[in-house]
Each structure stands twice: as C-alpha cells, then as structure tokens.
Design a protein around this motif. Structure first.
Motif, short mmCIF file in Angstrom:
data_model
loop_
_atom_site.label_atom_id
_atom_site.label_comp_id
_atom_site.label_asym_id
_atom_site.label_seq_id
_atom_site.Cartn_x
_atom_site.Cartn_y
_atom_site.Cartn_z
N THR A 35 -20.23 -160.91 -32.29
CA THR A 35 -19.82 -162.09 -33.21
C THR A 35 -20.75 -161.91 -34.44
N TYR A 39 -19.51 -161.96 -38.71
CA TYR A 39 -20.42 -162.68 -39.89
C TYR A 39 -20.74 -161.53 -40.92
N ARG A 40 -21.06 -160.23 -40.35
CA ARG A 40 -21.15 -159.16 -41.22
C ARG A 40 -19.96 -158.85 -42.08
N SER A 104 -26.79 -163.00 -42.90
CA SER A 104 -28.09 -164.16 -42.40
C SER A 104 -27.66 -165.27 -43.47
N SER A 107 -23.80 -166.95 -43.04
CA SER A 107 -23.85 -167.48 -41.59
C SER A 107 -24.46 -168.92 -41.79
N ARG A 113 -18.85 -170.93 -40.54
CA ARG A 113 -19.13 -170.76 -39.00
C ARG A 113 -17.90 -171.55 -38.22
N ARG A 134 -25.79 -165.91 -31.65
CA ARG A 134 -27.02 -166.86 -31.85
C ARG A 134 -26.43 -168.17 -31.33
N ASP A 135 -25.21 -168.73 -31.26
CA ASP A 135 -24.66 -170.04 -30.79
C ASP A 135 -23.86 -169.91 -29.88
N ARG A 184 -35.14 -163.11 -41.12
CA ARG A 184 -34.03 -163.52 -40.38
C ARG A 184 -34.38 -164.38 -39.25
N ASP A 188 -32.27 -167.65 -39.00
CA ASP A 188 -31.64 -168.04 -37.95
C ASP A 188 -32.01 -169.29 -37.01
N ARG A 191 -31.95 -172.99 -39.93
CA ARG A 191 -30.67 -173.57 -40.69
C ARG A 191 -30.34 -174.96 -40.27
#
Ligand code: DC
Length: 227
Positions: A35, A39-40, A104, A107, A113, A134-135, A184, A188, A191
């Motif tokens: 994932t 985002y990249r 970063s 996102s 998201r 991350r989620d 980062r 991360d 946020r």
C-alpha cells in the motif's frame, strides 16, 4: 483444507515489511499488495502534474484529480510485482527519497486515504491476501485474521534504507537518510488521519537483531498457527 486469510502487516518505514510480506505471500500462494506503493503513486502523480510545490500543496487541485490516478500491480515474468500508474510501469520512479517524502506528506490528507482504503478493501474481498502498510490492521482490515506489527531501531532502518538506495545506483548521504527516517516516523505516527499505531491484537516482531531467515521462520510459524 487450510482457510484463506488476510494478513495485515504494519510498521515503520524501512523495517523490512515488504520483504517479509512478499516472501510470506509467495510461500502461502497469496496475493501481495504494497500500500506504500499506492501512496507513492499519488505522490509521483502530484510531483509530475501539479501546478504547485510540496511546500504549498493545493488540496482542491488534488481532490479534482484523485479519480484520474489509477493504480494496479503487474506480475513480471521473474515473479516480482511492479507498480503501474495509469498504465505506466513506475516501479523504479516511485522508490526515490523525493517520492517517499512526498508520499509521507500526501498520505496525511483524508480524502487521499479514503480513496486508497476503498481500493485496498476491494482487493481483499476474496481473502488470500498479504497487505503491508501503516493502517492495514487498524483501518483497512480491522478484522484481519492475522496482524503483524514490525519494528526495528531507527539506526538499523536507516542503514538498511541507505544500502538499498546504493544498490539501486543512487548516491545517498547517510545523515540525510537517517534524518529522513526520523522525520517520516514522526509524521507517520503523529498525523491526524489514521496514524501508524499497533493494533491491540497484533503480534509484534522487533527484527533489529534478526536475520531475514530467522524472521521468515518466525512469521511462517505464526502464519501456520492462524490458518
Ligand atoms: O512504506 P512506504 O515507505 O513505501 O510508504 C510511503 C509513505 O506512505 C509513508 O510515509 C507512509 C505512507 N503510507 C501510509 O500512510 N499508509 C499506508 N498504508 C502505507 C504507506
């Protein structure tokens, strides 16, 4: 017969999530979805097309363009997977520090998201999936049958990221890479939208002092006890 499950792998940047996720997907015969690559892709699209710089992101512009960003994954003849943005193979273009930093930032935006999570949930409808990010265990698949949370010290992650960039022919400065890892991590985890955090039911693996083989053995053992 073994049941097909969803494996959610979360953790800090450069802690080896994708290596272990890919290896597990291969061993299990599951699909793998990175994932972070999604985002990249959004970040690369912005860097290439937006009429603003990353210091001054115009969210209204991005909202107007978010549905023009189509992301998919293409399996290569050698078994690896490449990320495809609007029909173009961007696997190497999305792996730079610049794109990572922009990702970063991008996102943190709620509607970005939301768009990515909807695509990710659709990819899991048939199960048999390893997804890293991350989620994943907290937001995308809160009911995943297996959740792993990977960690390693910032120094070790910076060293791994540095070696990876050198291997790709780039010429990084270690202090920049280290500062970048710490920035980062901060972004991360701080946020407002879906910050990186460990799901309560996640199995934590600190791989600072583990070889890849040791980690893989441990992950396979945990996986087998869940299917
Ligand atoms: O894992 P990565 O370095 O390729 O991820 C790039 C950025 O995308 C990272 O700074 C955090 C963000 N990301 C996210 O917010 N949620 C995810 N599920 C995956 C990545």
């Amino acid at each position: 017969m073994d049941k097909r499950i969803i494996v959610a792998i979360d953790g800090y940047s450069s802690c080896g999530k994708s290596t272990i996720a890919k290896a597990l997907a291969k061993a299990a015969g599951y699909k793998y979805v990175d994932t972070g690559a999604m985002y990249r892709c959004v970040a690369l699209y912005v860097l290439r097309n937006a009429p603003f710089t990353m210091d001054n992101v115009d969210e209204a512009w991005l909202l107007a363009h978010i549905n023009d960003i189509q992301i998919s994954f293409a399996l290569q003849a050698d078994g690896t997977q490449h990320t495809v943005l609007n029909g173009e193979d961007v696997e190497s273009q999305i792996r730079t520090l610049e794109v990572g930093n922009a990702a970063s930032q991008i996102s943190t935006i709620g509607f970005v998201r939301k768009a990515m999570v909807a695509q990710q949930q659709a990819m899991g409808k048939d199960k048999g999936l390893v997804m890293d990010g991350r989620d994943i265990g907290t937001v995308v698949f809160p009911k995943a049958e297996l959740k792993l949370f990977l960690t390693a010290s910032p120094e070790i992650r910076a060293k791994r990221r540095f070696d990876e960039l050198v291997e790709k022919g780039q010429n990084p400065d270690f202090n920049d890479v280290f500062a970048d890892v710490k920035d980062r991590d901060y972004r991360d985890t701080h946020r407002a939208e879906s910050p990186l955090r460990q799901a309560e039911d996640a199995v934590v693996i600190d791989n600072s002092a583990m070889t890849r083989e040791q980690q893989m053995e441990e992950v396979l053992r945990i996986f087998r006890s869940h299917i």
